[in-house]
Enzyme design. Sequence first.
Site, PDB file in Angstrom:
ATOM      1  N   ARG A 199      -2.044 -12.013  -1.254  1.00  0.00           N
ATOM      2  CA  ARG A 199      -1.054 -11.896  -0.184  1.00  0.00           C
ATOM      3  C   ARG A 199      -1.429 -12.749   1.026  1.00  0.00           C
ATOM      4  O   ARG A 199      -0.552 -13.233   1.741  1.00  0.00           O
ATOM      5  CB  ARG A 199      -0.867 -10.427   0.208  1.00  0.00           C
ATOM      6  CG  ARG A 199      -0.081  -9.647  -0.846  1.00  0.00           C
ATOM      7  CD  ARG A 199       0.149  -8.203  -0.485  1.00  0.00           C
ATOM      8  NE  ARG A 199       1.161  -7.610  -1.369  1.00  0.00           N
ATOM      9  CZ  ARG A 199       1.494  -6.331  -1.374  1.00  0.00           C
ATOM     10  NH1 ARG A 199       0.892  -5.490  -0.549  1.00  0.00           N
ATOM     11  NH2 ARG A 199       2.428  -5.879  -2.196  1.00  0.00           N
ATOM     12  N   LYS A 211       7.412   5.512 -17.437  1.00  0.00           N
ATOM     13  CA  LYS A 211       8.436   6.557 -17.379  1.00  0.00           C
ATOM     14  C   LYS A 211       9.828   6.018 -17.083  1.00  0.00           C
ATOM     15  O   LYS A 211      10.016   5.182 -16.213  1.00  0.00           O
ATOM     16  CB  LYS A 211       8.064   7.590 -16.308  1.00  0.00           C
ATOM     17  CG  LYS A 211       6.787   8.363 -16.621  1.00  0.00           C
ATOM     18  CD  LYS A 211       6.509   9.402 -15.548  1.00  0.00           C
ATOM     19  CE  LYS A 211       5.285  10.248 -15.885  1.00  0.00           C
ATOM     20  NZ  LYS A 211       5.025  11.275 -14.846  1.00  0.00           N
ATOM     21  N   GLY A 230       7.726  -2.320  -4.296  1.00  0.00           N
ATOM     22  CA  GLY A 230       8.949  -1.570  -4.048  1.00  0.00           C
ATOM     23  C   GLY A 230      10.147  -2.447  -3.756  1.00  0.00           C
ATOM     24  O   GLY A 230      11.261  -2.186  -4.221  1.00  0.00           O
TER      25      GLY A 230
END
Length: 401
Positions: free
Chosen positions: A40, A201, A381
Amino acid sequence: MSFRTLNDAAQTAELKSKRVLVRVDLNVPMQDGKVSDTTRLDRIVPTITLLREQGAKVILLAHFGRPKGEVKAEFSLEQIVPALAHAVKHHVSFAADCIGDAAANAVNAMQDGDILLLENTRFHKGEEKNDPDFVKALAANGDIYVNDAFSAAHRAHASTEGLAHILPAYAGLTMAAELTALEKGLGQPARPVIAIVGGAKVSTKIDLLSNLVEKVDALVIGGGMANTFLAAQGHNVGKSLCEHDLADTARAIMAKAENAKCAIILPVDAVVAWHFAANTPHQNYGVDAIPEDGMMLDVGPQSVERINAAISDAATLVWNGPLGAFELHPFDAATVSAAKHAAERTKQGKLTSVAGGGDTVAALNHAHVADDFSYVSTAGGAFLEWMEGKPLPGVDVLKNQ
């Protein structure tokens, strides 16, 4: 869709001597007091370099961790300064606050081309609340605002969205590159478009899958979530990771895909083991013959052939999530094979490949092909919410009206 970029500012605005507030992502992993992964930091170097070359005063805004509006030493950005200075190859000053006298005095002491890092914006509750007074306090130290932190663009915080309303605002070079890549991925992609979605999931990616089936031509589902879809079709999945309570959700997504003429590609065979461990005994089975006491830890060789064939047919690939338990050898085989095939097609100029998400980046690095993809997003996200079709406040505020 067009955005105001730093290149626009460099061409149309006089940056020399201007105080440029740059929102960057310094939320980096630490080990023994040092930055353990500089990815980053490396991504923000081009923007900082351009601003310095233009004679701007570069003032960096960032958060680190989750201090929840309180000053906590372990979340101080001061510990990032040595690694940041090494990345930008220039001295980096530090101010003990991002607003108030500490920030103002440090900014006033700057010369053209200097770099100043302000303390963690999340030490103030006004950051996450996007409080107007806090936004004004931040803006007091800048003439221009640049957002180069796509990874925080899904948050409407003071330093990611609020500042763009009261200062001339632009996307940094890395943000602009990310937005261009994402537009090629799902905005206006070359078709056919294939998406690969893996991970553990279904419950964490329901919105993602529901959005993708309406945007892509083929959707490969792998990882533990594939087991939920197989179970929903009536297959016995043994002791494999599976969310049996989401069978109806899986069937609804498959029905939606059929209506949208999106082909869903599920495993036809699997690599089964009896212990979740590296190099444990394993065997290939068709998905209609999974042993009661077995666990599917990777998709099988026939499935890999189908996935690679789908990649060969595609002009655009969007990837989020591994196909199997890639951290454990040999259950990394499918992920590595598909990643290398996609990388090769990309190098040949036959595929635009966009990937993102923490596990995905780790998997592509594991396969040694991350540099061969068209674009690999370090955003977690924000990348996921973009794939889900959700608005990103920090991006929307930079759009040309």
